[in-house]
Design a protein around this motif. Structure first.
Motif, short mmCIF file in Angstrom:
data_model
loop_
_atom_site.label_atom_id
_atom_site.label_comp_id
_atom_site.label_asym_id
_atom_site.label_seq_id
_atom_site.Cartn_x
_atom_site.Cartn_y
_atom_site.Cartn_z
N ARG A 27 0.85 -1.19 0.00
CA ARG A 27 0.00 0.00 0.00
C ARG A 27 0.89 1.25 0.00
O ARG A 27 2.09 1.15 0.24
N PRO A 28 0.30 2.40 -0.32
CA PRO A 28 1.11 3.61 -0.43
C PRO A 28 1.70 4.04 0.92
O PRO A 28 1.17 3.67 1.98
N ILE A 29 2.75 4.82 0.86
CA ILE A 29 3.34 5.39 2.06
C ILE A 29 2.47 6.58 2.48
O ILE A 29 2.36 7.56 1.74
N THR A 30 1.83 6.46 3.64
CA THR A 30 0.97 7.57 4.05
C THR A 30 1.24 8.03 5.48
O THR A 30 0.49 8.83 6.02
N TYR A 318 10.90 10.26 -0.44
CA TYR A 318 10.11 9.09 -0.83
C TYR A 318 9.30 9.47 -2.06
O TYR A 318 9.44 10.59 -2.57
N PHE A 320 5.41 9.61 -3.78
CA PHE A 320 3.98 9.58 -3.49
C PHE A 320 3.35 8.31 -4.08
O PHE A 320 3.67 7.91 -5.19
N GLY A 321 2.46 7.72 -3.31
CA GLY A 321 1.75 6.54 -3.81
C GLY A 321 2.49 5.26 -3.46
O GLY A 321 3.39 5.23 -2.63
N ARG A 322 2.08 4.19 -4.10
CA ARG A 322 2.68 2.89 -3.83
C ARG A 322 4.10 2.81 -4.38
O ARG A 322 4.36 3.32 -5.46
N ARG A 368 8.61 13.25 -3.06
CA ARG A 368 8.16 13.91 -1.83
C ARG A 368 9.18 13.78 -0.72
O ARG A 368 10.09 12.97 -0.80
#
Lengths: 717, 264
Positions: A27-30, A318, A320-322, A368
């Motif tokens: 899953r994405p880095i959030t 990093y 954005f997103g997966r 990002r």
């Protein structure tokens, strides 16, 4: 020196997309934890070639010892006989630690001020005396081998007897003295080293380091490290069934895992009624695997950290997103570069990588950063002054570029060639040599910005050396790195405070010029917001002619004709027209600026033509300017200007372009009634006016004098 | 009125969600939703976490601690959160007392009803709290439990509340304004602008030059056990700092009151 494989090797090792994707989160880095998990994962993937204990070992903590003399000390324990004994010939071995010994030494460092490392191998403090080194060696037996968690783990292992034997040896009387004597024979003086044991298991065997001697050492190490995930400080067994906050999987979670940024510590009672440190796993649930992975992020996290203005700034790249396989390889490259880059801030390093790698440029907006400024009051008490998952590389880069454009524009003309309103007159503000904020170079400016120096030079200094939440310089740095706008009112307050502090050594004209360049750059990039009266302050000035054609029609440039006074008129007109904060519907600010400009001009006249040491600006320094004194100041300055005009036998008044505007602007201001401009605002624009006026001389003052006189004579005739 | 409790018997978790939602606005001068990554540092989420919405509603209804997690579970409830003002935070240093064991006084010294208090004579430590400034959200809430829904509607209509609703910390009081009950219309999977925070679809958000897209991951569902409570699931959210809608590719949304929202 680092153990990380080169990005090329990493790419080769993980060239299979599917294989690599399987190792990455799905899953994405959030969140910050997601990001740390990815860092830990990449680190483990890069370094874990060594088998099942690799994720637990910390060779990176001691690469500074590689190939240093006396950097590996081992206690030689003979376990081949009935009783464990120290080797009688040579109880202590001293050698050079090196990359080839990493697995044998099997060091698992533990971040604790007092206490020992997880592995039997323990790193000493810096430059320890031989006596202290002996103590460390002795503790391999009395502290490590005797530790309850380690003994319990050893019990379950077929080679557990080794640990028992070491503990038993540790209890022997006189052992410490024998170790000390052994160290004394071998060691020259102070040293920084890894201390460990080497054991002989067979009568005719060799002494072997822990990683080679038996897996029991690593098993015990792993158990010890795990125990720290559930007990620390006041928590004794913080473990329970919950949902891992990174993987989202339900299962056993641990409450006192080390956090690479120390944001979470189990001991904090805080605002939770009835909070119990043993229940820390409820508020911060991570599974054991995730916990160990998070810890492994520390090499990369530390590489993205730099110190400025009393705070640690973290700038973690990093995407954005997966995170896809390509992204992972790119991210590894970025992090690898950061680990190996000493001179540049992470901002500059990332930007260099970005510029040099077409793939990274393709990623563009997905690039990002997690940005944070962290103040460490003590090792365990941190404050964060602003953090964001959503920093972009482009925000600081674009600000640096905007600053460069400002410096090259007609406002500053840092390198010549700007489209000045009149070539005979100087640019609106000075660009002193040898001051880096005036050097129009994107890379240099980016460095100035990233290190915080950009704001250190323009904002007021903090009251003490420590960073604090009130230190707007740090706030500004984080805001700019993460693309959040600054409050124009606060920025002006910082500027004026700094000017007042500088004022004791004369009017700080260069400082004003530096601040205004910054203000223009911030406004140009949309990094200023102004409420109410400050709306116009936050608006960018017009830097080039292309932005408006009406300008040229209204006041055609008179490059080839007209006297210097007319050139000054053109220049001032252009400055006022292109500066939203000084437009005609802002009479108070405009008046403050014009008054300052006249003070600056007359001051320049006094210095150059009169040779006076005490000038008008000395009489009316920034701190003397308030709304209530404005009227008297204005009449004084105008009087003085008239006196000088007469002395010079001029037909009109000197600096007529300023005077005329001042006398039409002032009546529009109701100084005694509803004056609304804040004193800070007033003082900044007064200072800006002074800086403008003082810089407003022609290429030759003699020309200007002659010019004025000839104009006067023409009118006389 | 006495504090109500929701035991398993009255819980209607199995019932279908209604085709309508109750909508209300939450506003306050300040808010603080502590991020779970830190307790030493006091950073805040920008979007009110789903679990906090549940807690706030439970507070309005006077539900007992740890009693309401089922009623706000994934099959029994749906929540959409739309930021309606620019999300802005500032640092506010606060002086706090030490809660280390040696600085705590427990009174009375024995018995089961005891409270622990920090020693007020100890020196204060200054901690930096990141606070939201003028946070404002529109909440669209679907509750399967009819009884609970009717009680909430009554509270919202009367503008009353059992406990004072707050935005995170109790000192940051919330102003609650009822907007009404609205139809929830499912929309087919498509690319569209979403007004609420985007739930678990960060990858599908289109990055546009003028809109700053931010992400955060916050607790979504809680569950109680013998020892207390844990988060059952976390969720990733995307939102625009300026509270503008985000363009999202290929997602399922619902239409509520002429807006597009994502429930979780």
């Amino acid at each position: 020196m680092s153990l990380l494989p080169e990005p090329r090797e990493f790419r080769e090792e993980y060239e299979d997309d599917e294989k690599l994707a399987a190792e990455l989160p799905n899953r994405p880095i959030t969140s910050l934890r997601d990001l740390q998990y990815v860092y830990g994962r990449l680190y483990t993937l890069a370094t874990a070639g060594g088998g099942e204990y690799a994720a637990y070992l910390t060779p990176e903590q001691s690469t500074d010892l590689f190939d240093e003399p006396e950097s590996l000390l081992s206690l030689r324990v003979d376990l081949s006989g009935e009783e464990p004994t120290l080797d009688s010939d040579q109880p202590v071995a001293v050698e050079r630690y090196g990359k080839e010994k990493v697995e044998a030494v099997a060091h698992a460092w533990f971040n604790a001020a007092a206490g020992f490392d997880h592995s039997v191998t323990h790193r000493t403090g810096k430059n320890k005396e031989p006596e202290k080194v002996s103590e460390y060696l002795h503790e391999r037996l009395t502290a490590w081998a005797a530790d309850e968690v380690i003994r319990d783990a050893a019990l379950d292992h077929e080679d557990g007897w080794i640990v028992e034997a070491l503990a038993a040896l540790g209890e022997q009387e006189g052992l410490r003295d024998r170790i000390e004597a052994g160290v004394g024979e071998q060691l020259d003086g102070k040293t920084t080293a890894l201390t460990t044991v080497a054991v002989k298991l067979e009568p005719d065997g060799e002494y072997r380091l822990p990683g080679e001697a038996s897996p029991v050492f690593n098993e015990a190490m792993r158990a010890r490290k795990r125990s720290k995930l559930v007990s620390k400080g006041e928590a004794t067994n913080s473990v329970g069934e919950a949902t891992d906050l990174v993987t989202g999987q339900r299962g056993p979670t641990v409450g006192t895992a080390e956090d690479p940024l120390n944001y979470f510590l189990g001991k904090q009672l805080e605002k939770f009624p009835g909070f119990d440190p043993d229940e820390a796993w409820r508020t911060h649930p991570v599974s054991e695997d995730v916990a160990v992975t998070l810890m492994n992020a520390s090499t990369f996290v530390d590489a993205c950290d730099y110190y400025t203005m009393g705070a640690n700034v973290y700038y973690l790249p990093y995407f954005f997103g997966r995170l896809g396989p390509d992204d992972a390889r790119d991210l590894y490259q970025l992090l690898y570069d950061l680990v190996h880059e000493d001179d540049m801030t992470p901002v500059e390093s990332a930007y260099r990588s970005y510029r040099n790698a077409p793939r990274l440029r393709e990623i563009g907006e997905r690039f990002r950063f997690y940005v944070a400024a962290v103040m460490e009051h003590q090792t365990k008490r941190f404050d964060v002054f602003g953090d964001s998952m959503d920093g972009t590389l482009f925000s600081p880069v674009e600000l640096a570029r905007a600053h460069e454009r400002v410096l090259r524009s007609w406002l500053y003309d840092a390198e010549g060639g700007a489209d000045l309103p009149d070539p005979r007159l100087r640019a609106a503000f000075p660009t002193p040599d040898n001051w880096d904020v005036f050097v129009p170079d994107e890379n240099a400016l980016l460095g100035t910005l990233a290190t915080g120096w950009y704001f250190e030079q323009t904002f007021d200094a903090a009251d003490d050396d420590d960073a604090s939440a009130d230190d707007y310089r740090i706030r500004a740095l984080v805001a700019v790195l993460s693309g959040e706008p600054l409050d124009a009112e606060t920025v002006l307050a910082e500027y004026v405070d700094r000017l007042l502090n500088d004022e004791s050594e004369g009017f700080p004209g260069f400082r004003v010029a530096a601040q205004y360049a910054q203000l223009c750059a911030l406004a140009t990039e949309g990094l200023l917001t102004g409420r109410d009266a400050y709306t116009a302050v936050a608006e960018p000035p017009q830097l080039t002619d292309e932005q408006s054609t009406t300008m040229q029609q209204d006041t055609p440039a008179r490059a080839d004709g007209g006297n210097v006074a007319a050139a000054r008129e053109t220049k001032l007109e252009q400055f006022l027209e292109r500066t939203p904060a000084l437009s005609e519907d802002q009479p108070e600010r405009r008046g403050s600026f014009l008054l300052g400009a006249l003070v600056g001009q007359v001051t320049g006249y006094q210095q150059v033509s009169e040779g006076r040491s005490t000038t008008l600006i000395d009489q009316y320094p920034i701190k003397a300017v308030t709304e209530s004194k404005l009227k008297r100041l204005a009449s004084d300055v105008l009087d003085k200007n008239v006196v000088y005009s007469r002395e010079n036998n001029m037909a009109g008044t000197m600096y007529r372009e300023v005077v005329d505007r001042l006398v039409t602007t002032l009546p529009r201001i109701d100084i005694d009634g509803d004056w609304t401009l804040d004193t800070t605002d007033l003082r900044f624009y007064y200072s800006l006016g002074v800086a403008y006026g003082m810089n407003n001389w022609a290429s030759s003052d003699d020309d200007e004098q002659a010019d004025d006189r000839s104009a006067a004579e023409e009118e006389d005739a | 009125m006495s504090r109500a409790s929701l035991d398993d018997g009255t819980d209607d978790a199995g019932a279908a969600l209604p085709e309508t939602c109750l909508s209300f606005e939450l506003r306050g001068e300040w808010g603080h939703f502590r991020r779970v990554e830190g307790n030493i540092v006091k950073q805040t989420y920008r979007i009110i976490p789903r679990t906090t919405v549940a807690g706030l509603v439970a507070a309005m209804l006077g539900l007992e601690r740890d009693s309401y997690y089922e009623a706000f579970g994934p099959s029994a409830s749906a929540v959409a959160v739309e930021p309606i003002e620019e999300l802005r935070a500032m640092n506010v240093p606060q002086n706090t007392l030490s809660t280390a064991k040696e600085h705590m006084t427990t009174m009375p010294s024995r018995g089961h009803a005891r409270i622990s208090m920090p020693d007020p004579t100890e020196l204060r430590q200054q901690h930096n709290y990141e606070l939201l400034v003028d946070p404002a959200y529109r909440i669209d809430l679907r509750l399967a439990d009819d009884h609970l829904r009717e009680r909430l509607r009554a509270r919202l209509e009367d503008g009353t509340s059992y406990y004072s609703p707050s935005l995170g910390l109790s000192e940051h009081l919330a102003e609650v304004t009822y907007l009404g009950e609205f139809d929830v219309t499912p929309k087919a999977r498509e690319t569209t602008r979403v007004d609420s925070a985007v739930v678990e679809a960060v990858d599908s958000v289109e990055l546009e030059p003028d809109t700053e897209v931010n992400v955060e991951r916050s607790p979504a569902f809680m569950t109680a056990d013998e020892g207390g409570r844990t988060t059952r699931a976390f969720q990733s959210l995307a939102y625009a700092t300026g509270a503008e809608p985000l363009r999202v590719h290929d997602i399922e949304t619902r239409e509520v009151d002429g807006r597009r929202v994502m429930f979780s």
